[in-house]
Design a protein around this motif. Structure first.
Motif, PDB file in Angstrom:
ATOM      1  N   GLU A 155      28.116  60.275  39.062  1.00  0.00           N
ATOM      2  CA  GLU A 155      29.524  59.915  39.253  1.00  0.00           C
ATOM      3  C   GLU A 155      29.661  58.490  39.778  1.00  0.00           C
ATOM      4  O   GLU A 155      30.519  57.714  39.310  1.00  0.00           O
ATOM      5  N   ARG A 160      34.819  64.463  40.663  1.00  0.00           N
ATOM      6  CA  ARG A 160      35.628  64.656  39.475  1.00  0.00           C
ATOM      7  C   ARG A 160      34.859  64.122  38.243  1.00  0.00           C
ATOM      8  O   ARG A 160      35.173  63.062  37.715  1.00  0.00           O
ATOM      9  N   LEU A 193      33.131  57.194  38.541  1.00  0.00           N
ATOM     10  CA  LEU A 193      34.040  58.335  38.600  1.00  0.00           C
ATOM     11  C   LEU A 193      34.403  58.637  40.049  1.00  0.00           C
ATOM     12  O   LEU A 193      33.579  58.465  40.951  1.00  0.00           O
ATOM     13  N   PRO A 194      35.626  59.092  40.269  1.00  0.00           N
ATOM     14  CA  PRO A 194      35.959  59.538  41.636  1.00  0.00           C
ATOM     15  C   PRO A 194      35.005  60.649  42.041  1.00  0.00           C
ATOM     16  O   PRO A 194      34.695  61.545  41.249  1.00  0.00           O
ATOM     17  N   GLN A 195      34.475  60.584  43.232  1.00  0.00           N
ATOM     18  CA  GLN A 195      33.514  61.590  43.687  1.00  0.00           C
ATOM     19  C   GLN A 195      34.123  62.984  43.579  1.00  0.00           C
ATOM     20  O   GLN A 195      35.244  63.220  44.064  1.00  0.00           O
TER      21      GLN A 195
END
Length: 295
Positions: A283, A292, A288-290
């Motif tokens: 991620e 998600r 990526l947002p942690q």
């Protein structure tokens, strides 16, 4: 990271390999994390875990192949996978060996029981004619992709026809090209020693089942006799089943998992075992947002 040794390389070393029985992703990851050189995919455990039924010939090739893929994806070290009777005739044996190799196994165990087969430490086992059994071994040897994929030839004739018949079958299996000989369920230390003396110099396997028909010995003791591989197929699933009985029984009685008589792995350690740090690194790498990940 170093490349793990092949099964053939491991057999060339001194001593006797102790292989734990693994049967699902969790058991495979645990065993791999503890530093075993190689593993064994137990048919009994895989059938019990995947289907919840007895190891009595009801599992199909495709169901067992799914377990081979699962374990291959969870571990780095080589493993031998239980291929039962090859799930049919000679064409089925050919397909099974090719399928197991492509799925990531490093070796396969083929046995000479009649279909439907049963766990090798239970009653009412019968074996196919010896010439038919030898043909299965020959097909398995010819079907493997390379010599690094090992064929374990197992006979259940000790139970069905006596030790002399089992030794004669094992000799035929060796002549047919088997890499490892597996005379299932000898019933005394003297029988184990006779197997080792008969095939001195060959790669021999002994199956150690808690509560089974064979005297329960350590890998060191078996190595002293001349065995190269000691299977402990039931240790993991017997421990897991007992731990679940204790933990679930406590939950049923008290309404909470706290204070369980079965030790619980801390949740953080379970996340580590199952690879969450790699998920988080993935991620972060792709911005990526942690928490998600892309679906």
């Amino acid at each position: 990271m170093d490349t793990p040794a092949t099964l053939r390389d491991l057999l060339a070393r001194e001593g006797c390999l102790a292989l734990p029985g693994v049967y699902d992703g969790i058991s495979a990851r645990v065993a791999d994390s503890l530093g075993f050189d190689a593993l064994y995919m137990t048919g009994y455990g895989a059938v019990a875990s995947a289907l919840g039924v007895a190891d009595a010939g009801t599992a199909t090739f495709t169901e067992m192949l799914d377990r081979v893929r699962c374990i291959a994806g969870a571990v780095r070290v080589p493993f031998i996978a239980d291929g039962d009777t090859g799930y049919g005739g000679l064409l089925n044996v050919d397909r099974t060996v090719r399928g197991y190799a492509a799925a990531g196994a490093s070796g396969i165990q083929i046995e000479d029981q009649e279909f439907p087969k049963k766990c090798g430490h239970t009653e009412h086992r019968r074996v196919i004619p010896v010439n038919d059994a030898v043909q299965k071994v020959r097909v398995a040897v010819d079907a493997r992709p390379s010599r690094d994929f090992l064929v374990v030839a197992r006979t259940d004739a000790r139970y069905a026809e006596g030790l002399d018949a089992a030794l004669r079958r094992a000799e035929r299996f060796l002549e047919a090209g088997a890499d490892i000989l597996f005379v299932e369920s000898p019933e005394s230390p003297e029988e184990l020693r006779r197997i080792a003396e008969t095939f001195r110099g060959a790669a021999l396997l002994a199956n150690m089942v808690e509560g089974g028909r064979t005297p329960y010995l350590s890998a060191a003791e078996l190595g002293g006799m001349g065995f190269k591989v000691a299977l402990y197929p039931g240790t993991g699933f017997l421990a897991a089943a007992r731990a679940l009985q204790l933990a679930y029984g406590h939950l049923r009685t008290t309404g909470t998992g706290a204070g369980s008589p079965a030790p619980l792995l801390p949740f953080a350690e379970m996340n580590e075992l199952m690879g969450f740090p790699a998920v988080h690194a993935f991620e972060a790498h792709y911005g990526l947002p942690q928490g998600r990940a892309a679906g």
